[in-house]
Design a protein around this motif. Sequence first.
Motif, PDB file in Angstrom:
ATOM      1  N   ASN A  59       3.142 -13.086  46.127  1.00  0.00           N
ATOM      2  CA  ASN A  59       1.756 -12.681  45.860  1.00  0.00           C
ATOM      3  C   ASN A  59       1.619 -11.226  45.424  1.00  0.00           C
ATOM      4  O   ASN A  59       0.517 -10.777  45.120  1.00  0.00           O
ATOM      5  N   GLU A  60       2.699 -10.473  45.405  1.00  0.00           N
ATOM      6  CA  GLU A  60       2.605  -9.033  45.174  1.00  0.00           C
ATOM      7  C   GLU A  60       1.990  -8.675  43.829  1.00  0.00           C
ATOM      8  O   GLU A  60       2.180  -9.367  42.825  1.00  0.00           O
ATOM      9  N   ILE A  61       1.268  -7.563  43.857  1.00  0.00           N
ATOM     10  CA  ILE A  61       0.781  -6.912  42.642  1.00  0.00           C
ATOM     11  C   ILE A  61       1.525  -5.595  42.527  1.00  0.00           C
ATOM     12  O   ILE A  61       1.719  -4.887  43.523  1.00  0.00           O
ATOM     13  N   LEU A  62       1.960  -5.240  41.336  1.00  0.00           N
ATOM     14  CA  LEU A  62       2.729  -4.012  41.158  1.00  0.00           C
ATOM     15  C   LEU A  62       2.367  -3.348  39.838  1.00  0.00           C
ATOM     16  O   LEU A  62       1.572  -3.880  39.054  1.00  0.00           O
ATOM     17  N   GLU A  63       2.940  -2.184  39.623  1.00  0.00           N
ATOM     18  CA  GLU A  63       2.669  -1.431  38.399  1.00  0.00           C
ATOM     19  C   GLU A  63       3.920  -1.387  37.541  1.00  0.00           C
ATOM     20  O   GLU A  63       5.008  -1.075  38.026  1.00  0.00           O
TER      21      GLU A  63
END
Length: 502
Positions: A59-63
């Motif tokens: 589920n991670e959101i990253l840049e």
Amino acid sequence: MSKILTKKKIPLGRYRHYKGNEYEVIGLATHSETQEAMVVYRPLYGEGGLWVRPAAMWNEILEKDGKIVRRFEYLTEKKVATEPELDTVDLLQDLKTLLQIKTVNGDAGEITAEAPLGTGINEALNFVLLRGQSFGMRTKNCDGYCGYVEFGEGPELVAVTTHIDTVAVGEDWTVPPFDLTIDGDTIYGRGVLDDKGLTMVSLYALKALKEAKVSLGKRVRLIIGGDEEGGNWACMNRYKQTEEVPACSFSPDSGYPAIFAEKGIMNIILEKELGHQTPALVFSGGGQINSVPDAAQAVFNGQTFEAKGKSAHAMEPEKGDNAILKLAAILTAEGITHPILTLLERATTTGFGIDLSDSVSGALTLNPAIVQVDENKAVLRCDIRYPVTLKSSDVVAPIKKATADLGFCLEMDHDVKPLHVDKDSFLVTTLQQVYQDCTGDMAEPMVSGGGTYARAFENSVAFGGGFPGEVNTCHQTDEFWSIESLEKNFEIIVKALAVLAQ
């Protein structure tokens, strides 16, 4: 993490990794030893096979290269929204832009006719308004002090009020304060929680309601202020001069459940002219009246002294470590005598004679926030949050009596009267029901020592921000918030606006 928050579900189906390859989630599982939620999936390339990965990582959101992305993007047919939906990635991308604009209250760039609160405030305000316009909503910039985004029709107005100014950064940050840093489910940056993050959540709540064509009988407005942290509220004063006052409103700048009362907020200045002293004491510390000071410095007889503390919101000074008081104790232990040191030794609720409380809102709090001492003058500025059933005179008189022998003059620099809305009012009971429906938590409405825009209008309360059990990092070094909490706030704010605007 608050027990109220629950992890986001992962639908079965096809996904694309941010690096390009595609995968199919075929099931969810639980680790037999750790009870950790796991995703069962297979690659749609190469030899395939079955793999497992922690659900939290999936589920991670990253840049990546300055762009906010999901680790795995769900590949589903884009449909017209029939229920309010949040695109977390888009919101975080906008929040990143907003955080990069420096809007420190009192230090937000050049003051101009178009930017009376600073060019940074005006730039941030215009950014939010332009995003509102791009979502098809009506907007207005009120002379650089504040602005609003609005949609809907009807004779009455329901509003959510937020602010885009922040407190100063302070020292010892481990991440860039004027940017968005993502680490797993945690996001960092000055204002990420107070209150730029909730400004963007509220904007996206309006967007979602509009796009889902939720049936409403009233107009819905997001009012954005630029002068909340300084306490003068020139923004709200300007708004009320020419703009429509909402029939009811709430400010997601505090916590859950509903805040039906806010303590009075008083800032006082204790000042004393000094005769010529040899050697003179030079003593300084603090920078923001509504924050616990995290650093203080002094010079006496050629020797330099320093103290480090921990910043916290002035409404909860016990959660910080006051560097001014620490340094005063160090100087006193060195055998140094000075009127400011005697004053600081008394600068407690007991020492000032203001150990006061009531049954509605609890105890008074005191934050010695800023000290400035040179060879000519000694000045101490304090932030006081007093119970809702008291008046400012109930606080000032005891302080004058407790410090009379020291020769300090007391001036009240700021006094915001307490807010107290009936717990059984339609507004409070409605917001409580929304909170309970969304969380299952049956906690009672609360009292806060904070000061929110709820005080700006009649029939208004604070509602939103932190959940019970969450760490409150407002005004602190490395201010952070969880994406999970952000998404839950979106759900609650959407429902609250929908119910109030029926």
